[in-house]
Design a protein around this motif. Sequence first.
Motif, PDB file in Angstrom:
ATOM      1  N   GLN A  63       0.835  -1.203   0.000  1.00 15.99           N
ATOM      2  CA  GLN A  63       0.000   0.000   0.000  1.00 15.99           C
ATOM      3  C   GLN A  63       0.872   1.256   0.000  1.00 15.99           C
ATOM      4  O   GLN A  63       0.612   2.206  -0.746  1.00 15.99           O
ATOM      5  CB  GLN A  63      -0.931   0.016   1.209  1.00 15.99           C
ATOM      6  N   LYS A  64       1.900   1.271   0.832  1.00 14.44           N
ATOM      7  CA  LYS A  64       2.797   2.429   0.898  1.00 14.44           C
ATOM      8  C   LYS A  64       3.528   2.618  -0.426  1.00 14.44           C
ATOM      9  O   LYS A  64       3.754   3.745  -0.870  1.00 14.44           O
ATOM     10  CB  LYS A  64       3.807   2.291   2.050  1.00 14.44           C
ATOM     11  N   MET A  65       3.885   1.524  -1.078  1.00 17.35           N
ATOM     12  CA  MET A  65       4.565   1.593  -2.370  1.00 17.35           C
ATOM     13  C   MET A  65       3.637   2.212  -3.421  1.00 17.35           C
ATOM     14  O   MET A  65       4.046   3.097  -4.177  1.00 17.35           O
ATOM     15  CB  MET A  65       5.004   0.189  -2.786  1.00 17.35           C
ATOM     16  N   ILE A  66       2.397   1.755  -3.445  1.00 13.27           N
ATOM     17  CA  ILE A  66       1.419   2.299  -4.398  1.00 13.27           C
ATOM     18  C   ILE A  66       1.179   3.778  -4.121  1.00 13.27           C
ATOM     19  O   ILE A  66       1.172   4.604  -5.048  1.00 13.27           O
ATOM     20  CB  ILE A  66       0.101   1.501  -4.335  1.00 13.27           C
ATOM     21  N   GLU A  67       1.009   4.134  -2.847  1.00 16.39           N
ATOM     22  CA  GLU A  67       0.814   5.542  -2.492  1.00 16.39           C
ATOM     23  C   GLU A  67       2.011   6.375  -2.934  1.00 16.39           C
ATOM     24  O   GLU A  67       1.844   7.480  -3.476  1.00 16.39           O
ATOM     25  CB  GLU A  67       0.610   5.684  -0.980  1.00 16.39           C
ATOM     26  N   ALA A  68       3.215   5.869  -2.718  1.00 16.43           N
ATOM     27  CA  ALA A  68       4.419   6.596  -3.110  1.00 16.43           C
ATOM     28  C   ALA A  68       4.466   6.805  -4.617  1.00 16.43           C
ATOM     29  O   ALA A  68       4.765   7.914  -5.090  1.00 16.43           O
ATOM     30  CB  ALA A  68       5.663   5.849  -2.635  1.00 16.43           C
ATOM     31  N   GLU A  69       4.148   5.762  -5.373  1.00 15.94           N
ATOM     32  CA  GLU A  69       4.166   5.873  -6.836  1.00 15.94           C
ATOM     33  C   GLU A  69       3.159   6.917  -7.318  1.00 15.94           C
ATOM     34  O   GLU A  69       3.450   7.702  -8.228  1.00 15.94           O
ATOM     35  CB  GLU A  69       3.873   4.516  -7.480  1.00 15.94           C
ATOM     36  N   LEU A  70       1.982   6.925  -6.707  1.00 13.92           N
ATOM     37  CA  LEU A  70       0.969   7.924  -7.075  1.00 13.92           C
ATOM     38  C   LEU A  70       1.453   9.333  -6.754  1.00 13.92           C
ATOM     39  O   LEU A  70       1.247  10.271  -7.531  1.00 13.92           O
ATOM     40  CB  LEU A  70      -0.350   7.634  -6.368  1.00 13.92           C
ATOM     41  N   LYS A 109      16.079   2.386  -3.007  1.00 11.50           N
ATOM     42  CA  LYS A 109      17.164   3.370  -2.869  1.00 11.50           C
ATOM     43  C   LYS A 109      17.287   4.224  -4.128  1.00 11.50           C
ATOM     44  O   LYS A 109      17.497   5.439  -4.045  1.00 11.50           O
ATOM     45  CB  LYS A 109      18.492   2.668  -2.575  1.00 11.50           C
ATOM     46  N   GLU A 110      17.152   3.593  -5.285  1.00  7.79           N
ATOM     47  CA  GLU A 110      17.213   4.331  -6.549  1.00  7.79           C
ATOM     48  C   GLU A 110      16.050   5.314  -6.659  1.00  7.79           C
ATOM     49  O   GLU A 110      16.219   6.445  -7.108  1.00  7.79           O
ATOM     50  CB  GLU A 110      17.202   3.376  -7.742  1.00  7.79           C
ATOM     51  N   LYS A 111      14.872   4.879  -6.259  1.00  6.84           N
ATOM     52  CA  LYS A 111      13.690   5.750  -6.303  1.00  6.84           C
ATOM     53  C   LYS A 111      13.882   6.945  -5.360  1.00  6.84           C
ATOM     54  O   LYS A 111      13.526   8.077  -5.702  1.00  6.84           O
ATOM     55  CB  LYS A 111      12.432   4.970  -5.939  1.00  6.84           C
ATOM     56  N   LYS A 112      14.445   6.688  -4.197  1.00  7.32           N
ATOM     57  CA  LYS A 112      14.685   7.772  -3.234  1.00  7.32           C
ATOM     58  C   LYS A 112      15.735   8.748  -3.770  1.00  7.32           C
ATOM     59  O   LYS A 112      15.601   9.964  -3.604  1.00  7.32           O
ATOM     60  CB  LYS A 112      15.099   7.196  -1.874  1.00  7.32           C
ATOM     61  N   LYS A 113      16.744   8.227  -4.434  1.00 10.66           N
ATOM     62  CA  LYS A 113      17.765   9.101  -5.030  1.00 10.66           C
ATOM     63  C   LYS A 113      17.140   9.977  -6.116  1.00 10.66           C
ATOM     64  O   LYS A 113      17.397  11.180  -6.183  1.00 10.66           O
ATOM     65  CB  LYS A 113      18.901   8.256  -5.612  1.00 10.66           C
ATOM     66  N   PHE A 114      16.300   9.364  -6.957  1.00 11.96           N
ATOM     67  CA  PHE A 114      15.599  10.116  -7.999  1.00 11.96           C
ATOM     68  C   PHE A 114      14.763  11.239  -7.379  1.00 11.96           C
ATOM     69  O   PHE A 114      14.778  12.375  -7.857  1.00 11.96           O
ATOM     70  CB  PHE A 114      14.704   9.174  -8.823  1.00 11.96           C
ATOM     71  N   LEU A 115      14.046  10.912  -6.297  1.00 10.07           N
ATOM     72  CA  LEU A 115      13.206  11.923  -5.645  1.00 10.07           C
ATOM     73  C   LEU A 115      14.047  13.047  -5.050  1.00 10.07           C
ATOM     74  O   LEU A 115      13.661  14.218  -5.119  1.00 10.07           O
ATOM     75  CB  LEU A 115      12.340  11.280  -4.558  1.00 10.07           C
ATOM     76  N   SER A 116      15.171  12.705  -4.455  1.00  7.95           N
ATOM     77  CA  SER A 116      16.056  13.740  -3.905  1.00  7.95           C
ATOM     78  C   SER A 116      16.507  14.693  -5.001  1.00  7.95           C
ATOM     79  O   SER A 116      16.547  15.915  -4.803  1.00  7.95           O
ATOM     80  CB  SER A 116      17.269  13.100  -3.222  1.00  7.95           C
ATOM     81  N   GLU A 117      16.832  14.141  -6.156  1.00 10.47           N
ATOM     82  CA  GLU A 117      17.239  14.983  -7.289  1.00 10.47           C
ATOM     83  C   GLU A 117      16.075  15.846  -7.773  1.00 10.47           C
ATOM     84  O   GLU A 117      16.257  17.020  -8.106  1.00 10.47           O
ATOM     85  CB  GLU A 117      17.781  14.110  -8.418  1.00 10.47           C
ATOM     86  N   GLN A 118      14.875  15.281  -7.801  1.00  8.90           N
ATOM     87  CA  GLN A 118      13.690  16.039  -8.221  1.00  8.90           C
ATOM     88  C   GLN A 118      13.394  17.180  -7.240  1.00  8.90           C
ATOM     89  O   GLN A 118      13.056  18.283  -7.653  1.00  8.90           O
ATOM     90  CB  GLN A 118      12.468  15.126  -8.338  1.00  8.90           C
ATOM     91  N   ILE A 119      13.519  16.887  -5.962  1.00  4.15           N
ATOM     92  CA  ILE A 119      13.281  17.923  -4.950  1.00  4.15           C
ATOM     93  C   ILE A 119      14.309  19.037  -5.109  1.00  4.15           C
ATOM     94  O   ILE A 119      13.966  20.227  -5.104  1.00  4.15           O
ATOM     95  CB  ILE A 119      13.318  17.322  -3.531  1.00  4.15           C
ATOM     96  N   THR A 120      15.573  18.653  -5.280  1.00  5.01           N
ATOM     97  CA  THR A 120      16.642  19.648  -5.444  1.00  5.01           C
ATOM     98  C   THR A 120      16.379  20.522  -6.668  1.00  5.01           C
ATOM     99  O   THR A 120      16.440  21.755  -6.590  1.00  5.01           O
ATOM    100  CB  THR A 120      18.008  18.939  -5.573  1.00  5.01           C
ATOM    101  N   THR A 121      16.073  19.896  -7.782  1.00  3.34           N
ATOM    102  CA  THR A 121      15.799  20.645  -9.019  1.00  3.34           C
ATOM    103  C   THR A 121      14.599  21.572  -8.834  1.00  3.34           C
ATOM    104  O   THR A 121      14.629  22.734  -9.255  1.00  3.34           O
ATOM    105  CB  THR A 121      15.551  19.669 -10.187  1.00  3.34           C
ATOM    106  N   SER A 122      13.566  21.069  -8.180  1.00  7.02           N
ATOM    107  CA  SER A 122      12.369  21.889  -7.938  1.00  7.02           C
ATOM    108  C   SER A 122      12.697  23.092  -7.061  1.00  7.02           C
ATOM    109  O   SER A 122      12.236  24.208  -7.332  1.00  7.02           O
ATOM    110  CB  SER A 122      11.272  21.053  -7.272  1.00  7.02           C
ATOM    111  N   LEU A 123      13.495  22.865  -6.029  1.00  3.97           N
ATOM    112  CA  LEU A 123      13.876  23.972  -5.138  1.00  3.97           C
ATOM    113  C   LEU A 123      14.700  25.017  -5.891  1.00  3.97           C
ATOM    114  O   LEU A 123      14.500  26.231  -5.710  1.00  3.97           O
ATOM    115  CB  LEU A 123      14.657  23.435  -3.933  1.00  3.97           C
ATOM    116  N   ILE A 124      15.607  24.573  -6.728  1.00  2.23           N
ATOM    117  CA  ILE A 124      16.442  25.503  -7.494  1.00  2.23           C
ATOM    118  C   ILE A 124      15.579  26.322  -8.468  1.00  2.23           C
ATOM    119  O   ILE A 124      15.694  27.548  -8.531  1.00  2.23           O
ATOM    120  CB  ILE A 124      17.566  24.743  -8.239  1.00  2.23           C
ATOM    121  N   LEU A 125      14.718  25.633  -9.207  1.00  5.77           N
ATOM    122  CA  LEU A 125      13.861  26.347 -10.165  1.00  5.77           C
ATOM    123  C   LEU A 125      12.916  27.314  -9.459  1.00  5.77           C
ATOM    124  O   LEU A 125      12.702  28.444  -9.927  1.00  5.77           O
ATOM    125  CB  LEU A 125      13.074  25.345 -11.015  1.00  5.77           C
ATOM    126  N   GLN A 126      12.391  26.874  -8.323  1.00  7.09           N
ATOM    127  CA  GLN A 126      11.499  27.754  -7.554  1.00  7.09           C
ATOM    128  C   GLN A 126      12.274  28.979  -7.062  1.00  7.09           C
ATOM    129  O   GLN A 126      11.760  30.101  -7.084  1.00  7.09           O
ATOM    130  CB  GLN A 126      10.892  26.990  -6.386  1.00  7.09           C
TER     131      GLN A 126
END
Length: 178
Positions: A63-70, A109-126
Motif C-alpha cells: 500500500q505504501k509503495m502504491i501511495e508513493a508511486e501515485l 534506494k534508486e527511487k529515493k535518489k531520484f526523488l532527492s534529485e527532483q526535490i533539489t531541481t524543484s527547489l532551485i527552479l522555484q
Amino acid sequence: MKNSSLFSRLAALVALSFSLSSSAQEDPQVVSEEILQEGKEKENGAQLKTTTIKKNEEIRRQQKMIEAELMVNDGLQLFSVGNYDLAIEQFKKALVNYELVSQTNPQIKEKKKFLSEQITTSLILQSELLVAEAEKEADIALFKKAKDNLVEAKTINPEKEREINDMLLSFAEAEKRV
C-alpha cells in the motif's frame, strides 16, 4: 530449585486436569493425549498468527509503495506545469512512504535518489522564479525564501553544493541591487 520447578509443573498439571473432560480425568492416556492436542493447537495458532502478521506487513508495504508511486506521478505532473511548491510536497511525501517500504532494497534506494534529485531541481527552479519576482517587486522577503530553498537543496543533495553556492552568491548580488 528443582523441587520448586517440579512443584510448578505438578500444580499446572493439576490445574489442567480440572479443565479436562471427566473421562480424561479417569484415564491417564486420555489426559496425555488431550495435553498434547492442546499444545499442538496452541502451536498452530501461534504459527497462524505469525503468518497473518507477515501477510499484513506485506500488504502495508505494498500500500505504501502504491501511495508513493501515485505521489511521484502527481509530483511530476505538478513539476511539469511549474507548480514547484506542490511538486516538492508530493515528492517529500513519496520519500517518506518509500522509507516505510524499505531502507535497504536497491530499487527503493534508486527511487529515493531520484526523488532527492527532483526535490533539489524543484527547489532551485522555484528559487530562480522567486528571485526574478523579488527583483521585479523589490521584495527582500522573496530573496530570503529563495536563499532558504537553496540551502535546503544543498542539504538534500550535497553533490550540487558548488552549483548552489554560486547561485547563492548570485542571489546575494541581485538582492544588493534592489
